[in-house]
Design a protein around this motif. Structure first.
Motif, PDB file in Angstrom:
ATOM      1  N   ASP A  81      -5.101  -2.649  -1.418  1.00  0.00           N
ATOM      2  CA  ASP A  81      -5.007  -3.671  -2.460  1.00  0.00           C
ATOM      3  C   ASP A  81      -3.712  -3.540  -3.254  1.00  0.00           C
ATOM      4  O   ASP A  81      -3.674  -3.593  -4.499  1.00  0.00           O
ATOM      5  N   GLY A  82      -2.702  -3.329  -2.544  1.00  0.00           N
ATOM      6  CA  GLY A  82      -1.355  -3.261  -3.134  1.00  0.00           C
ATOM      7  C   GLY A  82      -1.064  -1.937  -3.851  1.00  0.00           C
ATOM      8  O   GLY A  82       0.017  -1.727  -4.360  1.00  0.00           O
ATOM      9  N   GLU A  83      -1.953  -0.983  -3.757  1.00  0.00           N
ATOM     10  CA  GLU A  83      -1.761   0.290  -4.468  1.00  0.00           C
ATOM     11  C   GLU A  83      -1.746   1.438  -3.463  1.00  0.00           C
ATOM     12  O   GLU A  83      -2.540   1.470  -2.535  1.00  0.00           O
ATOM     13  N   THR A  84      -0.787   2.365  -3.620  1.00  0.00           N
ATOM     14  CA  THR A  84      -0.687   3.509  -2.693  1.00  0.00           C
ATOM     15  C   THR A  84      -1.784   4.486  -3.038  1.00  0.00           C
ATOM     16  O   THR A  84      -1.852   4.990  -4.182  1.00  0.00           O
ATOM     17  N   ILE A  85      -2.635   4.705  -2.043  1.00  0.00           N
ATOM     18  CA  ILE A  85      -3.754   5.588  -2.317  1.00  0.00           C
ATOM     19  C   ILE A  85      -3.602   6.901  -1.567  1.00  0.00           C
ATOM     20  O   ILE A  85      -4.400   7.814  -1.696  1.00  0.00           O
ATOM     21  N   GLY A  86      -2.654   7.004  -0.719  1.00  0.00           N
ATOM     22  CA  GLY A  86      -2.428   8.249   0.037  1.00  0.00           C
ATOM     23  C   GLY A  86      -1.238   8.103   0.950  1.00  0.00           C
ATOM     24  O   GLY A  86      -0.546   7.097   0.913  1.00  0.00           O
TER      25      GLY A  86
END
Ligand code: ADP
Length: 632
Positions: free
Chosen positions: A132-137
């Motif tokens: 969702d447009g966010e770097t999670i890893g």
């Protein structure tokens, strides 16, 4: 050597060129393939990373590392993947895929930065996991490049094989083809070698029918042209050498001949020199043995030659006088005091080229003076001036002349005087003044008178001649005209001419002459008397005078018997007549012309006769110009 080098060179050119080309081609081909494999690997790995990243987003969201490991285990399907790891947002390892044992490909403990990296053997890709447009890893996958390396090895081997094969083929083809190039060059080289060693310029490199218009053919043709030119020059050279040798031989022969001539000429010159030496010795002997004294002086009066007679007359030896100034030795004081240049005997520069004198004296060694008669001639030509003097001691001659003079005077007084009285007495007797005489006695007296007259004339002539030629008679000059002289002479002979029936023609001329008129009349009378005497009765004798050349000339001509050519000169000598009978038949003593010559000479003139035998005679004499004043 030439053959090997050109062929070897060609072979190495072909081999190296082929190798380079093949290497470049193979390198380019292999390089392009490797690049392509790598690009494919990158693309595949990127796609794989994208798939796994999107699949693992849920696991990360929920913190389910197990499902994350399961997702990573799907990588087993890709054997080239050596390790993989999912990192949490904090960058710590969340799920790991350690496919292979050991440290190789082990994922870093912390999440690396996103991107693609290459190591010596592996390729590593790191990619963000976004939800969702966010770097999670973060996802990290490492894959080795063994496939690519294997492919590369295969390619390399194939390229090597192709290279080798191509090289072999290239060598085979090139060694076949190089012959096309090298054969004509080697042929040319062989021909050049043969020309060089054998000097056979008739050889040619062009093979008939094989020439093709390429550079080698051009080279061969140029070589042939060059050889042809060399051959032409060689021929020319040979010809010139032949000519030169011929010339040298000819010159040698000429020189040999000249040498022979030279030797001959040298012998001849030697012979001439010997002859000259003998001649000069001979001349010296002649000069030495001559009774006359002779010496030669240079322009300073120094004796350059003196003969033995001269030295002995002067009372010296030749050696004593040679090289000395004779002027200071041989003259009496009065002449010696004069400078040499003024000395009539020794001067080389004085007056006429020929001087002579008889009233001169030389002094001999003891100081005795003796009379000499000398003649001095100056050297002819432009060369060094000098004089040659000849002289003779005239002591004896003067003594004889004195005796003669005494004799003449004796004759004059002791003979002529009584003869004159005899002639007078005879004349008286003949005239009958001293008594009558018989006819026979008269005839005898006539003969006596005639002979006495003749004797008186003879004695007069002798005395006259002696006086004139010894210079004892002085000329009593006065001005008179030619006409007067001729008229006086004609008067004397007119009676005789009348008796002989000969006429006299006189051609008047009023030129004034400075002469001793009695003596000139005597000369003319003698010539006219002879002309009348030798002319036939009824003929004419001509007397004339005129200006001619450098003086005045009297001429007496007749048409009588003439005088033979060989006697024209001798009749002027004493007692010389054309015919011995002349004195008997015509009277005369043969002294008349001698007296005439003495008189004319005393006047400085000349007398001569011209005649063609049987055609009369002409007697002429001259009076020099200095004693003449022309009437015109
Ligand atoms: P002469 O007293 O004998 O005439 P000359 O001396 O005068 O002596 O002459 C010499 C000789 O020359 C003569 O005897 C004669 O033979 C020759 N002679 C001279 N005059 C003539 C002349 N007019 N014609 C021919 N003979 C001549």
């Amino acid at each position: 050597m030439t053959k090997r080098s050109i062929r070897g060179a060609l072979r190495s050119i072909v081999t190296s060129t082929t190798t380079c080309a093949l290497l470049l081609a193979c390198g380019a081909f292999v390089g392009a393939d490797i690049l392509e494999s790598r690009r494919t690997l990158e693309r595949d790995l990127t796609m794989l990373a994208s798939v796994i990243a999107s699949n693992s987003a849920a696991s990360l969201m929920f913190g389910d590392s197990e499902s994350g490991s399961i997702i990573l285990s799907a990588l087993r399907a890709k054997p080239s993947v050596v390790s993989a790891c999912i990192y949490s947002r904090a960058g710590t390892a969340f799920a790991v895929y350690p496919h292979r044992p050991g440290n190789r490909g082990r994922p870093p403990s912390r999440a690396p930065r996103p991107g693609m990296r290459f190591t010596a053997r592996d390729i590593e890709i790191t990619q963000r996991i976004v939800f969702d447009g966010e770097t999670i890893g973060t996802l990290f996958i490492a894959s080795d490049m063994s496939d690519v390396v294997a492919t590369m090895k295969r390619y390399m081997m194939a390229a090597g094989a192709i290279l080798l094969g191509s090289l072999l083929v290239a060598l085979a083809v090139s060694s076949r083809l190089q012959r096309i190039l090298t054969d004509p060059i080697l042929h040319l080289a062989r021909v050049a070698d043969r020309v060089r060693h054998g000097k056979d310029y008739s050889l040619r490199a062009t093979v008939a029918g094989k020439s093709s218009p390429n550079e080698i053919a051009l080279l061969t043709s140029a070589f042939d042209d060059m050889i042809a030119e060399i051959q032409q020059r060689d021929d020319e050279l040979q010809r010139r050498r032949g000519d030169l040798e011929e010339q040298v031989e000819r010159r040698t022969t000429e020189l040999r001949v000249a040498n022979v001539d030279l030797v001959g000429a040298r012998d001849e010159a030697q012979r001439i020199a010997d002859l000259n030496e003998r001649l000069s010795l001979h001349k010296k002997t002649i000069l030495d043995t001559a009774a006359e004294g002779l010496f030669e002086l240079d322009e300073n009066g120094v004796a350059t030659f003196i003969n033995r007679s001269a030295a002995s007359m002067l009372g010296y030896s030749v050696e004593e006088l040679s090289g000395r100034t004779l002027h200071d030795i041989i003259h009496p004081d009065d002449v010696r005091s004069l400078p040499v240049t003024a000395c009539k005997v020794c001067s080389a520069r004085l007056g006429a080229s020929l001087r002579s004198g008889s009233a001169f004296s030389f002094v001999s060694r003891g100081g005795t003076t003796f009379p000499v008669e000398f003649t001095t001639s100056t050297m002819p030509g432009e060369g060094t001036p000098g004089v040659v003097v000849t002289f003779r001691d005239i002591t004896e001659r003067l003594a004889i002349e004195r005796m003669k003079d005494e004799f003449v005077s004796t004759v004059s007084h002791e003979l002529r005087t009584p003869l004159t009285s005899i002639r007078g007495a005879l004349g008286l007797l003949r005239s009958g003044l001293v008594g009558n005489i018989s006819e026979r006695a008269t005839r005898m007296l006539d003969i006596a008178v005639t002979n006495t007259d003749r004797l008186v004339r003879l004695i007069n002539d002798i005395l006259d001649l002696e006086r004139i030629s010894s210079g004892g008679v002085e000329l009593h000059r006065k001005w008179t005209t030619a006409t007067e002289l001729m008229a006086a002479a004609v008067d004397v002979v007119q009676a005789e001419a009348d008796r002989s029936g000969v006429s006299i023609s006189r051609q008047d001329d009023h030129t004034a002459l400075w002469v001793d008129s009695d003596r000139v009349v005597q000369t003319l009378t003698n010539l006219l008397g002879n002309a009348v005497k030798f002319s036939p009765s009824g003929s004419m004798v001509r007397v004339s005078g005129q200006m001619k050349g450098n003086g005045f000339t009297f001429s007496v001509s007749d048409t009588g018997r003439g005088i033979p050519a060989e006697k024209l000169e001798s009749i002027f000598e004493r007692f010389k007549q054309v015919d011995a009978s002349d004195s008997r038949d015509k009277g005369g003593s043969g002294l008349g012309l001698a007296i005439c010559r003495s008189i004319v000479t005393a006047h400085g003139g000349r007398i001569w006769a011209e005649s063609r035998e049987g055609d009369g005679a002409t007697f002429s004499f001259t009076i020099p110009m200095k004693n003449v004043i022309s009437a015109t």
